[in-house]
Design a protein around this motif. Sequence first.
Motif, PDB file in Angstrom:
ATOM      1  N   SER A  36     -91.197  99.920 -63.504  1.00 12.16           N
ATOM      2  CA  SER A  36     -89.900  99.441 -63.976  1.00 12.16           C
ATOM      3  C   SER A  36     -89.249 100.530 -64.819  1.00 12.16           C
ATOM      4  O   SER A  36     -89.939 101.393 -65.373  1.00 12.16           O
ATOM      5  N   SER A 129     -90.757  89.166 -68.469  1.00 13.12           N
ATOM      6  CA  SER A 129     -90.496  89.668 -67.122  1.00 13.12           C
ATOM      7  C   SER A 129     -89.625  90.908 -67.193  1.00 13.12           C
ATOM      8  O   SER A 129     -88.719  90.993 -68.017  1.00 13.12           O
ATOM      9  N   ASP A 131     -87.284  93.119 -64.749  1.00 14.30           N
ATOM     10  CA  ASP A 131     -86.547  93.494 -63.538  1.00 14.30           C
ATOM     11  C   ASP A 131     -87.167  92.888 -62.283  1.00 14.30           C
ATOM     12  O   ASP A 131     -87.323  93.557 -61.261  1.00 14.30           O
ATOM     13  N   THR A 132     -87.483  91.613 -62.386  1.00  9.55           N
ATOM     14  CA  THR A 132     -88.095  90.880 -61.282  1.00  9.55           C
ATOM     15  C   THR A 132     -87.272  89.684 -60.848  1.00  9.55           C
ATOM     16  O   THR A 132     -87.251  89.313 -59.671  1.00  9.55           O
ATOM     17  N   LEU A 134     -84.311  89.296 -60.263  1.00 10.47           N
ATOM     18  CA  LEU A 134     -83.314  89.602 -59.241  1.00 10.47           C
ATOM     19  C   LEU A 134     -83.796  89.219 -57.841  1.00 10.47           C
ATOM     20  O   LEU A 134     -82.990  89.045 -56.925  1.00 10.47           O
ATOM     21  N   ASP A 160     -83.313  92.415 -66.631  1.00 11.41           N
ATOM     22  CA  ASP A 160     -83.048  92.255 -65.199  1.00 11.41           C
ATOM     23  C   ASP A 160     -81.825  93.072 -64.803  1.00 11.41           C
ATOM     24  O   ASP A 160     -80.909  93.268 -65.610  1.00 11.41           O
ATOM     25  N   TYR A 181     -81.327  90.863 -52.963  1.00  9.70           N
ATOM     26  CA  TYR A 181     -81.261  90.504 -54.373  1.00  9.70           C
ATOM     27  C   TYR A 181     -80.356  89.289 -54.580  1.00  9.70           C
ATOM     28  O   TYR A 181     -79.422  89.048 -53.815  1.00  9.70           O
ATOM     29  N   TRP A 258     -77.534  96.220 -66.609  1.00 10.19           N
ATOM     30  CA  TRP A 258     -78.894  95.839 -67.017  1.00 10.19           C
ATOM     31  C   TRP A 258     -78.736  94.899 -68.188  1.00 10.19           C
ATOM     32  O   TRP A 258     -77.899  95.138 -69.076  1.00 10.19           O
TER      33      TRP A 258
END
Length: 267
Positions: A36, A129, A131-132, A134, A160, A181, A258
């Motif tokens: 990430s 979490s 960046d998951t 999405l 994310d 996504y 972000w």
Amino acid sequence: MSSYNSAKFQKFLDQSQYTAAGVKRYEWIFGQTFLSPGGLKVVKELIPKLGLQKGQKVLDIGSGLGGHDFYMAETYGVTIDAIDLSENMMNQAVAYYDERPAIQGLINFRLADISVIDLPEASYDVIYSRDTLLHIQNKPELFKKFIKWLKPGGRIVFTDYAKGEGPYTEEFLEYVRQRNYELFSRADYETLLKQVGFKDVEVTEIKEKFIETLQGELKKLYEGREDFLAKFTLADFQAIQEGWLAKIKRATDNCQTWVLAIGHKEA
């Protein structure tokens, strides 16, 4: 969504964005055990926001190669349920975990689809979490489960990829379609967290941090070109370079951003 198939989606992930070779390529950019943006540097900035104390229990959604979990277990002595749907990433994470005898028993790596499984009510002090989310199509249902899984007073902390203010370019829309996504905006996440019952909600756009991180990773790629090409191909180098430059442009164009979100379950 009604046509969702967990096994099919797992196959999509492991045969497209997260092939075994693709995972290694990403890991070179982010740092060993990380998948990430920002790698360990950003982890060290974010983890204090979790308020961890020894013995607490964490749910890590999208645990990737395990770097976040190793850091939390080694630094804070917490126990972690680490869940990811990519078999390629999970296999490597477990191999890395086996090399860390000091934290054996603290992390339970589980290959599973967080959007379809259920977990015991009031089990976790923290849900984390990176960046998951999405990848998750039905976020409202998942966030209702988050509230249920957290202990009273527990917190959720996540970053994310998100939609910017737009207008959205065709290139951005195609990127989202190609990756399958489901991107929310900052305001979407704030609304959702409040709707399902989280308190003290803070959802912050950290686009400048995103751009700075991407630029730093590009610098690493250019300065480490010789080492990268000793391990990967020129096509791999170009794919990383083009992908990172495209993300910087999307962020600059207000298409992609972000977000950092924090919320608490009522005590």
